[in-house]
Design an enzyme around this catalytic site. Structure first.
Site, PDB file in Angstrom:
ATOM      1  N   HIS A  94       0.856  -1.196   0.000  1.00 21.38           N
ATOM      2  CA  HIS A  94       0.000   0.000   0.000  1.00 21.38           C
ATOM      3  C   HIS A  94       0.890   1.244   0.000  1.00 21.38           C
ATOM      4  O   HIS A  94       1.951   1.259   0.622  1.00 21.38           O
ATOM      5  CB  HIS A  94      -0.909  -0.014   1.231  1.00 21.38           C
ATOM      6  CG  HIS A  94      -2.007   0.997   1.154  1.00 21.38           C
ATOM      7  ND1 HIS A  94      -1.774   2.333   1.382  1.00 21.38           N
ATOM      8  CD2 HIS A  94      -3.321   0.879   0.847  1.00 21.38           C
ATOM      9  CE1 HIS A  94      -2.917   2.991   1.218  1.00 21.38           C
ATOM     10  NE2 HIS A  94      -3.876   2.133   0.899  1.00 21.38           N
ATOM     11  N   GLU A 166      -4.147   2.196  -7.217  1.00 20.46           N
ATOM     12  CA  GLU A 166      -4.499   3.282  -6.298  1.00 20.46           C
ATOM     13  C   GLU A 166      -3.598   4.475  -6.580  1.00 20.46           C
ATOM     14  O   GLU A 166      -2.471   4.557  -6.041  1.00 20.46           O
ATOM     15  CB  GLU A 166      -4.281   2.839  -4.842  1.00 20.46           C
ATOM     16  CG  GLU A 166      -5.196   1.737  -4.387  1.00 20.46           C
ATOM     17  CD  GLU A 166      -5.489   1.832  -2.885  1.00 20.46           C
ATOM     18  OE1 GLU A 166      -6.668   1.829  -2.532  1.00 20.46           O
ATOM     19  OE2 GLU A 166      -4.546   1.924  -2.080  1.00 20.46           O
TER      20      GLU A 166
HETATM   21  P1  13P Z   1      -9.746   6.202   0.466  1.00 24.73           P
HETATM   22  O1  13P Z   1     -10.901   5.406  -0.107  1.00 24.73           O
HETATM   23  O2  13P Z   1     -10.017   6.721   1.868  1.00 24.73           O
HETATM   24  O3  13P Z   1      -9.268   7.256  -0.468  1.00 24.73           O
HETATM   25  O4  13P Z   1      -8.535   5.170   0.645  1.00 24.73           O
HETATM   26  C1  13P Z   1      -8.157   4.422  -0.453  1.00 24.73           C
HETATM   27  C2  13P Z   1      -7.169   3.439   0.021  1.00 24.73           C
HETATM   28  O5  13P Z   1      -6.036   3.784   0.303  1.00 24.73           O
HETATM   29  C3  13P Z   1      -7.607   2.043   0.160  1.00 24.73           C
HETATM   30  O6  13P Z   1      -6.534   1.200   0.390  1.00 24.73           O
END
Ligand code: 13P
Length: 268
Positions: A94, A166
């Site tokens: 992450h 992401e």
């Molecule tokens: P948010 O949905 O709060 O932007 O977070 C995304 C995330 O990092 C999920 O792993």
């Protein structure tokens, strides 16, 4: 597509009783869906008690992190081996771990390998920062993260994992997710297309078709339908919106409705 996959990443929120209450509410609200797989990723502390409380017909568990050595003198760490009986998935790489805990490409690679070795499906997070996007480096960043993250895997193993796109600039701080700077479907389409093409070129066509790819970054109920229309998107990695039972269950419902072509009902 097969089942839509929705993962709620609770990050470093909720103590044991708060986590138990949220699970209770979600179990009340969310029926058993055959076309949506719902995964909860609470803190390491609450995985064990939630695993006892959890209705396994509705939810699976994911850890947010683990250490790649199976056992040893590594104070403070929990290994993939220790998690095997408890979770189906582990989130690996992450951006918050890469950024705040200095996980580099090599460490993420070892974690993906340890996850697969322990029969846990890794959810490998990839994505560029705002500066990298502005500098036109998005594809290069994805390339480097995929090259290292997947390098120890066979094509069959790659086909079984989950990749979460992401973009770092679209991730909320957990409080302002509703009006945060969300990615555009076209940007997601380009990134997901790049990821599948990379996997096709380096592994094979089957792996590229079978690997599941999620979008993550300020995901809220309103965006679900539009993002599921993006070719190659199989679901969502949800942060802030997964901490509220109303918004999270709305996301799940929207996925179910999309699967049914927009038709209302609770056909479970
Ligand atoms: P948010 O949905 O709060 O932007 O977070 C995304 C995330 O990092 C999920 O792993």
């Amino acid at each position: 597509m097969g089942k839509i996959l929705v993962v709620g990443n609770w990050k470093m929120h909720l103590n044991a009783s708060q986590a138990s209450l949220l699970l209770h509410r979600l179990q009340e609200r969310i029926p058993i869906y055959k076309d949506v797989e719902v995964v909860l990723s609470p803190s390491m502390l609450t995985l064990q008690p939630l695993s006892v409380q959890l209705d396994r017909r509705k939810f699976r568990l994911a850890a947010q992190n683990a250490y790649f050595v199976d056992e040893g003198a590594f104070t403070g760490e929990v290994s993939f081996t220790m998690l095997r009986e408890l979770v189906h998935y582990v989130i690996v790489g992450h951006s918050e771990r890469r950024r705040y805990f200095h996980e580099d490409l090599d460490m993420v690679k070892q974690k993906v390998a340890a996850s697969v070795r322990n029969d846990i499906t890794p959810i490998l997070c990839v994505g560029e920062t705002k500066t990298e996007r502005d500098d036109g480096e998005t594809k290069q960043v994805l390339h480097d993260q995929l090259l290292s993250g997947l390098s120890n895997l066979t094509p069959a193993e790659v086909g079984n994992i989950v990749v979460a796109y992401e973009p770092v600039w679209a991730i909320s701080d957990g409080t302002n997710f509703a009006d945060h700077f969300i990615a555009k479907p076209q940007q997601v389409a380009e990134a997901v297309d790049y990821i599948r093409r990379y996997i096709k070129d380096v592994f094979n066509d089957k792996a590229s078709r079978e690997v599941r790819i999620l979008y993550g970054g300020s995901a809220v109920p309103d965006i679900v339908q539009g993002f599921l229309d993006v070719p190659g998107v199989d679901g969502f990695l949800v942060g802030g919106a997964s901490l509220n039972y109303h918004t999270f269950s709305s996301i799940i419902q929207a996925c179910h409705r999309w699967q049914r072509g927009g038709k209302e009902d609770a056909d479970a």
